[in-house]
Motif scaffolding. Structure first.
Motif, mmCIF file in Angstrom:
data_model
loop_
_atom_site.group_PDB
_atom_site.id
_atom_site.type_symbol
_atom_site.label_atom_id
_atom_site.label_comp_id
_atom_site.label_asym_id
_atom_site.label_seq_id
_atom_site.Cartn_x
_atom_site.Cartn_y
_atom_site.Cartn_z
ATOM 1 N N SER B 8 0.838 -1.196 0.000
ATOM 2 C CA SER B 8 0.000 0.000 0.000
ATOM 3 C C SER B 8 0.874 1.248 0.000
ATOM 4 C CB SER B 8 -0.920 -0.003 1.219
ATOM 5 O OG SER B 8 -0.159 0.113 2.388
ATOM 6 N N THR B 9 0.273 2.365 -0.402
ATOM 7 C CA THR B 9 1.015 3.627 -0.449
ATOM 8 C C THR B 9 1.564 3.972 0.927
ATOM 9 O OG1 THR B 9 -0.782 4.230 -1.907
ATOM 10 C CG2 THR B 9 0.857 5.906 -1.486
ATOM 11 N N ASN B 10 0.769 3.707 1.980
ATOM 12 C CA ASN B 10 1.231 3.994 3.331
ATOM 13 C C ASN B 10 2.525 3.268 3.614
ATOM 14 O OD1 ASN B 10 -1.707 3.929 3.036
ATOM 15 N ND2 ASN B 10 -1.743 4.695 5.120
ATOM 16 N N GLU B 11 2.531 1.976 3.269
ATOM 17 C CA GLU B 11 3.713 1.160 3.567
ATOM 18 C C GLU B 11 4.929 1.647 2.800
ATOM 19 O OE1 GLU B 11 2.661 -3.365 4.111
ATOM 20 O OE2 GLU B 11 1.178 -2.395 2.852
ATOM 21 N N SER B 12 4.750 1.876 1.488
ATOM 22 C CA SER B 12 5.936 2.223 0.696
ATOM 23 C C SER B 12 6.476 3.600 1.066
ATOM 24 C CB SER B 12 5.633 2.115 -0.792
ATOM 25 O OG SER B 12 4.467 2.786 -1.107
ATOM 26 N N THR B 13 5.591 4.587 1.265
ATOM 27 C CA THR B 13 6.117 5.910 1.621
ATOM 28 C C THR B 13 6.749 5.887 3.007
ATOM 29 O OG1 THR B 13 3.889 6.482 2.264
ATOM 30 C CG2 THR B 13 4.657 7.396 0.187
ATOM 31 N N PHE B 14 6.153 5.129 3.922
ATOM 32 C CA PHE B 14 6.720 5.068 5.271
ATOM 33 C C PHE B 14 8.084 4.398 5.244
ATOM 34 C CE2 PHE B 14 7.444 3.097 9.378
ATOM 35 C CZ PHE B 14 7.193 4.154 10.232
ATOM 36 N N LEU B 15 8.164 3.302 4.491
ATOM 37 C CA LEU B 15 9.438 2.579 4.406
ATOM 38 C C LEU B 15 10.544 3.489 3.880
ATOM 39 C CD1 LEU B 15 10.438 -0.655 4.307
ATOM 40 C CD2 LEU B 15 10.766 0.049 1.981
ATOM 41 N N LEU B 16 10.213 4.255 2.849
ATOM 42 C CA LEU B 16 11.236 5.125 2.254
ATOM 43 C C LEU B 16 11.634 6.241 3.224
ATOM 44 C CD1 LEU B 16 9.989 5.338 -1.415
ATOM 45 C CD2 LEU B 16 11.886 4.023 -0.503
ATOM 46 N N SER B 17 10.646 6.804 3.937
ATOM 47 C CA SER B 17 11.015 7.879 4.860
ATOM 48 C C SER B 17 11.781 7.317 6.053
ATOM 49 C CB SER B 17 9.782 8.659 5.309
ATOM 50 O OG SER B 17 8.897 7.796 5.956
ATOM 51 N N ALA B 18 11.462 6.076 6.450
ATOM 52 C CA ALA B 18 12.202 5.456 7.545
ATOM 53 C C ALA B 18 13.650 5.194 7.124
ATOM 54 C CB ALA B 18 11.533 4.151 7.964
ATOM 55 N N LEU B 19 13.832 4.754 5.878
ATOM 56 C CA LEU B 19 15.195 4.466 5.410
ATOM 57 C C LEU B 19 16.022 5.744 5.329
ATOM 58 C CD1 LEU B 19 14.647 1.728 2.709
ATOM 59 C CD2 LEU B 19 15.757 1.484 4.912
ATOM 60 N N ARG B 20 15.362 6.876 5.071
ATOM 61 C CA ARG B 20 16.072 8.163 5.091
ATOM 62 C C ARG B 20 16.701 8.408 6.441
ATOM 63 N NH1 ARG B 20 17.228 10.930 1.280
ATOM 64 N NH2 ARG B 20 15.876 11.548 -0.434
ATOM 65 N N GLU B 21 16.001 7.948 7.491
ATOM 66 C CA GLU B 21 16.521 8.121 8.862
ATOM 67 C C GLU B 21 17.317 6.898 9.313
ATOM 68 O OE1 GLU B 21 13.501 9.349 11.650
ATOM 69 O OE2 GLU B 21 12.368 10.330 10.063
ATOM 70 N N ASN B 22 17.678 6.038 8.357
ATOM 71 C CA ASN B 22 18.428 4.812 8.649
ATOM 72 C C ASN B 22 17.710 3.868 9.605
ATOM 73 O OD1 ASN B 22 20.346 5.696 6.936
ATOM 74 N ND2 ASN B 22 21.822 6.270 8.522
ATOM 75 N N ILE B 23 16.396 3.801 9.469
ATOM 76 C CA ILE B 23 15.615 2.887 10.321
ATOM 77 C C ILE B 23 14.962 1.861 9.411
ATOM 78 C CG2 ILE B 23 13.640 2.708 11.875
ATOM 79 C CD1 ILE B 23 14.134 5.598 12.664
ATOM 80 N N ARG B 24 15.016 0.595 9.846
ATOM 81 C CA ARG B 24 14.306 -0.445 9.097
ATOM 82 C C ARG B 24 13.121 -0.916 9.908
ATOM 83 N NH1 ARG B 24 18.837 -4.411 6.589
ATOM 84 N NH2 ARG B 24 17.130 -5.194 5.297
ATOM 85 N N LEU B 25 12.111 -1.403 9.204
ATOM 86 C CA LEU B 25 10.859 -1.731 9.886
ATOM 87 C C LEU B 25 11.008 -2.860 10.894
ATOM 88 C CD1 LEU B 25 8.021 -1.362 7.287
ATOM 89 C CD2 LEU B 25 9.207 0.320 8.640
ATOM 90 N N ASP B 26 12.007 -3.729 10.711
ATOM 91 C CA ASP B 26 12.178 -4.793 11.695
ATOM 92 C C ASP B 26 13.283 -4.468 12.700
ATOM 93 O OD1 ASP B 26 14.068 -4.958 9.777
ATOM 94 O OD2 ASP B 26 13.549 -6.981 9.089
ATOM 95 N N GLY B 27 13.725 -3.212 12.726
ATOM 96 C CA GLY B 27 14.663 -2.790 13.758
ATOM 97 C C GLY B 27 16.104 -3.165 13.505
ATOM 98 N N ARG B 28 16.398 -3.735 12.321
ATOM 99 C CA ARG B 28 17.777 -4.118 12.022
ATOM 100 C C ARG B 28 18.576 -2.902 11.587
ATOM 101 N NH1 ARG B 28 17.805 -7.935 7.289
ATOM 102 N NH2 ARG B 28 15.608 -7.423 7.041
#
Lengths: 245, 303
Positions: B8-28
């Protein structure tokens, strides 16, 4: 909450497992079917799937828990759906992958008419209620409460992200504080500010303004689902996660 | 035609903004792998690799055939990838999609063309008889990074595999049953492993061991295959967006560290498996009887 009665399709629900009640009618939940034509002496409740038998004496309800089964929509369920494409009057939305799309009327939103209806794009998420789900018919969902005509928290979900959990976990999470055996959301709510929408289809939408906090909430939910944490463990994990945020 | 549903758009945009901050969704961390486990089956040549929720099973089989007429002194080695609906409902039986195509191509380049397996050692009688080694990879669960998991499983299975012993007397070939003679290891010349990097934000963010969601949102990937001595077997870049040359270099440096870890893990797992099989120290006795220098398969030991 935990039950040790495992039932397979074709078996019958034992008498001893029926909730005792003087008045009121027994409500049957998912995966159980009543056969009215069966002779009265015999038990006429049959499981339609394999799982753990659960009962609630207060609500006089009986249902079969299938922790790892795919989500099957039933009327009244709150779900997190994803828009796939739209046609003239409906959005075609995805409740679970690899299943036929459910229908969401373009006017099935609070106060929506032809001019004010929300415009949803493919990939957008909505929090909705299952309006119709039956054998041989399309699943229909709506973002407006049928009684009040209000949104009641349903509608398009903006921002945040969606985490996948098991449908059984989502159902128990929606039972409210303490009842389903999970206190994660309550414990977290005291420390962090976030919004959450739990969908019975095993999708949980989380939004909290900050990426770090959203990830922390999502990871706790997924960890709780996969790890089967007890209440104490949940509290401990929440404390640890809050420290890291 | 089934396909993996788009996030979903929520997931993909969130993932990309999280990666900008060097954060991954599973905490790795960005360069961290999910927990890996490698187990061997009871039969020789089966390896089961789990990488988080991804699971790949490699199985090696061997049979005697005639070699290709233009390669008289070589045995045959084929790699077959099986992406069945068991791994993901998006996979269809009998239809080769891009995932499968890229996977088999990378494995082909990494293991077959880099000469990891000495195919000459599979020859029995030149131009007449040779072993046909068939490696089959079954994807049992797909949650991203199939390439790394498959390559690890395949190399581990090749190292674990033993083929039947043979004896050549002139034109006569005797193939001994495993009960008659202790089967023989394959001649592996080096152990290449794949490390794949997914890149986002025009190559500014590089991520190792992407999950399925991360794979769906990425701009492209760089797959580096090398052995623990840093000898690169291949580098492949898939996806449209350009990647800086220097970041490819940093990929190879990071891959080397990772490959060394893989190599150590496989060695330890093999050692543990051997210890498990060696009940009462009988194995040493068996192998002593049959011991011969590797690579001299064409010469019968008793001639």
């Amino acid at each position: 909450m935990a039950s040790s009665t495992i039932l397979l399709p074709g078996e019958t629900v034992p008498h001893s497992q029926l909730p005792e009640s003087k008045k009121g009618t027994l409500t049957l939940g998912p995966n159980l079917r009543h056969l009215p034509q069966a002779p009265p002496a015999s038990i006429s409740i049959l499981p339609t799937s394999s799982g753990l038998l659960q009962s609630d004496a207060k609500k006089i309800a009986l249902w079969l828990d299938t922790p790892h089964a795919r989500y099957a929509p039933s009327v009244g369920d709150l779900v997190v759906a994803q828009v796939h494409h739209s046609s003239t009057e409906t959005y075609h939305v995805m409740l679970t992958p690899q299943t036929p799309y459910a229908l969401l009327g373009q006017l099935a939103f609070e106060g929506a008419n032809k001019k004010t209806r929300p415009k949803l794009e493919a990939g957008d998420s909505v929090y909705a209620r299952v309006k119709a789900a039956g054998r041989g018919e399309d699943v229909e969902i709506e973002c407006v409460s049928p009684n009040s005509g209000k949104a009641d928290g349903m509608g398009p979900l903006k921002g945040g992200t969606v985490f996948n959990v098991s449908p059984a976990f989502a159902r128990r999470l929606m039972m409210g504080p303490g009842k389903g055996g999970f206190v994660v959301l309550e414990e977290l709510g005291e420390k962090l500010k976030f919004e959450v929408a739990v969908g019975r289809n095993g999708r949980v939408w989380v939004e909290s303004g900050s990426v770090r906090a959203t990830v922390a909430v999502g990871r706790l939910l997924v960890g709780c689902d996969e790890g089967g944490w007890g209440v104490e463990e949940q509290r401990r994990e929440v404390r640890r996660a809050v420290r890291e945020v | 035609m089934p396909s993996e549903p788009a996030p979903s758009t929520n997931e993909s945009t969130f993932l990309l903004s999280a990666l900008r901050e060097n954060i991954r969704l599973d905490g790795r961390a960005l360069d961290a792998y999910r927990p890996i486990s490698l187990t061997f089956g009871s039969e020789y040549g089966t390896a089961d690799v789990r990488l988080g929720k991804t699971r790949v099973l490699a199985k090696i089989a061997c049979e005697v055939t005639t070699p290709y007429p233009d390669r008289k002194f070589d045995g045959i080695f084929t790699i077959n990838t099986e992406l069945s609906p068991l791994g993901s409902p998006a996979f269809e039986v009998g239809r080769q999609d891009t995932t499968e195509l890229l996977l088999s191509r990378v494995l082909e380049k990494t293991i077959r063309r880099s000469g990891a397996l000495d195919t000459e050692s599979l020859c029995i009688v030149a131009g007449q008889k040779c072993f046909h080694l068939k490696a089959t990879l079954h994807v049992l669960d797909h949650d991203g990074n199939l390439v790394d998991a498959s390559c690890l499983a395949l190399v581990a299975a090749l190292l674990h595999f033993r083929r039947q012993d043979i004896e050549v007397k002139g034109e006569d070939v005797t193939i001994f049953d495993v009960r008659e003679r202790e089967p023989i290891r394959l001649t592996i010349q080096h152990r290449p492993f794949c490390v794949s990097f997914s890149y986002y934000h025009n190559g500014e963010v590089m991520v190792q061991d992407a999950t399925l969601l991360e794979e769906q949102c990425r701009q492209g990937e760089v797959v580096v295959s090398m052995n623990r001595f840093g000898e690169v077997a291949q580098i492949a870049k898939y996806g449209g967006a350009p990647v800086d040359g220097l970041s490819v270099l940093s990929c190879t440096t990071a891959a080397l560290e990772r490959v060394k870890g893989f190599d150590r893990m496989v060695t330890e797992a093999l050692k543990a498996d051997e210890a498990r099989r060696d009940e009462g120290g009988l194995m040493a006795e068996l192998s002593a009887e049959n011991e011969r220098p590797t690579g001299s398969m064409l010469v019968g030991s008793e001639n």
